[in-house]
Write a protein that holds these residues in place. Sequence first.
Motif, PDB file in Angstrom:
ATOM      1  N   ASP A 264       0.865  -1.175   0.000  1.00  0.00           N
ATOM      2  CA  ASP A 264       0.000   0.000   0.000  1.00  0.00           C
ATOM      3  C   ASP A 264       0.903   1.226   0.000  1.00  0.00           C
ATOM      4  O   ASP A 264       2.110   1.124   0.222  1.00  0.00           O
ATOM      5  CB  ASP A 264      -0.930   0.008   1.217  1.00  0.00           C
ATOM      6  CG  ASP A 264      -2.178   0.844   0.968  1.00  0.00           C
ATOM      7  OD1 ASP A 264      -2.167   1.645   0.014  1.00  0.00           O
ATOM      8  OD2 ASP A 264      -3.148   0.704   1.730  1.00  0.00           O
ATOM      9  N   LYS A 270      -2.919  11.759   0.233  1.00  0.00           N
ATOM     10  CA  LYS A 270      -3.964  10.960   0.868  1.00  0.00           C
ATOM     11  C   LYS A 270      -4.595  11.741   2.020  1.00  0.00           C
ATOM     12  O   LYS A 270      -3.916  12.483   2.734  1.00  0.00           O
ATOM     13  CB  LYS A 270      -3.384   9.652   1.396  1.00  0.00           C
ATOM     14  CG  LYS A 270      -3.161   8.599   0.326  1.00  0.00           C
ATOM     15  CD  LYS A 270      -2.978   7.220   0.936  1.00  0.00           C
ATOM     16  CE  LYS A 270      -3.044   6.139  -0.125  1.00  0.00           C
ATOM     17  NZ  LYS A 270      -2.975   4.788   0.467  1.00  0.00           N
ATOM     18  N   GLN A 273      -7.960  10.192   6.886  1.00  0.00           N
ATOM     19  CA  GLN A 273      -8.646   8.919   7.111  1.00  0.00           C
ATOM     20  C   GLN A 273      -7.970   7.789   6.342  1.00  0.00           C
ATOM     21  O   GLN A 273      -7.789   6.680   6.865  1.00  0.00           O
ATOM     22  CB  GLN A 273     -10.121   9.033   6.697  1.00  0.00           C
ATOM     23  CG  GLN A 273     -10.974   9.923   7.606  1.00  0.00           C
ATOM     24  CD  GLN A 273     -10.734  11.403   7.372  1.00  0.00           C
ATOM     25  OE1 GLN A 273     -10.124  11.792   6.373  1.00  0.00           O
ATOM     26  NE2 GLN A 273     -11.203  12.239   8.293  1.00  0.00           N
ATOM     27  N   GLU A 274      -7.559   8.069   5.084  1.00  0.00           N
ATOM     28  CA  GLU A 274      -6.866   7.050   4.295  1.00  0.00           C
ATOM     29  C   GLU A 274      -5.517   6.701   4.900  1.00  0.00           C
ATOM     30  O   GLU A 274      -5.115   5.531   4.944  1.00  0.00           O
ATOM     31  CB  GLU A 274      -6.692   7.541   2.857  1.00  0.00           C
ATOM     32  CG  GLU A 274      -7.994   7.664   2.091  1.00  0.00           C
ATOM     33  CD  GLU A 274      -7.788   8.271   0.716  1.00  0.00           C
ATOM     34  OE1 GLU A 274      -8.584   7.958  -0.194  1.00  0.00           O
ATOM     35  OE2 GLU A 274      -6.833   9.050   0.543  1.00  0.00           O
ATOM     36  N   THR A 278      -4.433   3.031   6.288  1.00  0.00           N
ATOM     37  CA  THR A 278      -3.243   2.328   5.791  1.00  0.00           C
ATOM     38  C   THR A 278      -2.329   1.921   6.941  1.00  0.00           C
ATOM     39  O   THR A 278      -1.820   0.788   6.979  1.00  0.00           O
ATOM     40  CB  THR A 278      -2.488   3.230   4.806  1.00  0.00           C
ATOM     41  OG1 THR A 278      -3.341   3.542   3.706  1.00  0.00           O
ATOM     42  CG2 THR A 278      -1.235   2.538   4.294  1.00  0.00           C
TER      43      THR A 278
END
Length: 598
Positions: A264, A270, A273-274, A278
């Motif tokens: 990832d 990003k 939240q992303e 991750t």
Amino acid sequence: MAAMADMGFTTPTPIQRQALPILLAGANDFIGLASTGTGKTAAFGIPLIENIDSTTKDTQALVLSPTRELALQVAEQLTLLGKKKGVRVVTIYGGASYRTQIDGVKRGAHIVVATPGRLVDFLEQKMIKLQSVKTVVLDEADEMLSMGFKEALETILSATQPEDSDSVRAACRTWLFSATMSSEVRRLTSTYLENPETVSVNKVGGTADTIEQIYYTVKNSYKTEVIARLLQTAPEFYGIIFCQTKMEVAELADILTQRGFPADSLHGDKSQQEREATLKKFKQRQVKVIVATDVAARGLDIKDLTHVVNHSLPWDTESYVHRIGRTGRNGQKGTAITLVNPEQLTLLRRVMQNTKAVLTKGVVPSADEVAGLKIKDVMDKVSTMDSESVPLQLAMDLIQDLIQAEDINFKDLSKEELLARFIAAYFPNVFVKKDLMLDYMGDRVPRELLPRDPNDNRFTRGARGADRRDDRDDYRARRPFGAGRGASAPARGFRSEGARAEFSGGEQRAERTERPAFRDRPERAERTERPERSERAERAERSERSFRASANSDSRPARAERSERSERPQRAENDRPERRGDHPGIKRFRAPKRQYRD
């Protein structure tokens, strides 16, 4: 102590062993220099918790962190350390809701952990006051300066002063922690800290001894293939791959995911939240490879990282130290891999000199090695399979039914041939006919990274070059003048008795006077016989002499002469006298017109 026991603290790290007694004793300003991942958070967190008065709601401590991830992780550790005492910790960082953070400050935050940018917004909007702060901690100060937060730090530190004060220093004690002591950090300490006590653990700007550092000489076009092979040959890989740009991060993460690696990406585009999702998957090991930019070089406090890969070498030593500091923590072994293209060999040598680290040249795994490891992995799964498992029993029953129905016939095949047919059928891409030359240096070490002789420098090379020039000049002086390379006979025009011509002094002039005269040289004797001049040339020369004589005897100015000439009637072409016929091979000579100035 109970909170520390719950967190698993048993033995203090070197920075904790040296810093805790000083900070617990009430030191004013303090500088702690230690490599990344050596327990600096607990080194300043424990004294902060001890100095907090939990009976009030005032903000008593401020911790500044360069990134959101580091701020969240520091806040998490401080919360665990202070939970027995009832200490409230609030995190202020960009990319998250203002309302949630404002509510946390209003409810009372004993310790605020913040990134500089969002905290400056809070100060400008008067959402928080820092006059009651007793301790300011600058965590990873060198990274904050490299990210351009110098002006924000000045604004925040001056906010701890009364409103009528002009001082740029904090009104409270300041503790600075850093992995390197760069010139920017040195200027920061001289400006904002007063007589600080300093603790330095390990070599400043160096790397941990628990990290094995390896480099591969690879061109940019083959870096993705090399990384894929390294991941295939290291099944225990659990680490971070650092790239320079967001585009490189996105492309590499997509390629690795397509090839079946659990990867990832993590970069600045990003959302928060992303990023948190991750990191959560990475900590739970659902994802074992994170491809990131330098945004994630700080603050990723993830335990047991086995590898760190530099897709390309960073431009400064500090970034290299912080990148590879993600692995080899708490006494555990780690591996740092760097891919170097031909243009970065000199940069790699400078990193090695600054960090005093020893980097070993690695050998890129070949296609056959990768294929062998894949086949071995399949064979290990086959051999370790539980013979009593239900799927295996069902598969055996199916094979027996097919054999009895004569749908398959394996009687003529040995075990080895049967396994080979199975691998060739289900893994056809594992074999390659011709492997690529991925390492442009092969087995050789680059010249830029070879150890150098301390006596071989530009000064000694210049001295040896001067000696060689003197020898060359002496050799030329002994050679006959004019003799070329390999010449064995004296030059034409010199005596053949072996006389030598020196390049300086009177002997050279004396010998030259003995040379035969120009007219006595036999090869040029023919040139003394001048051919007879043509009649046309002699006539032109006589007319020119007479014209000069008349011009000198005439006392009138040249302007009147020109006007007189203009009055002469022009002669027509047909009136010109007939010229004598010259030989067709003779070219006629026309004397140039001369202009006379007044």
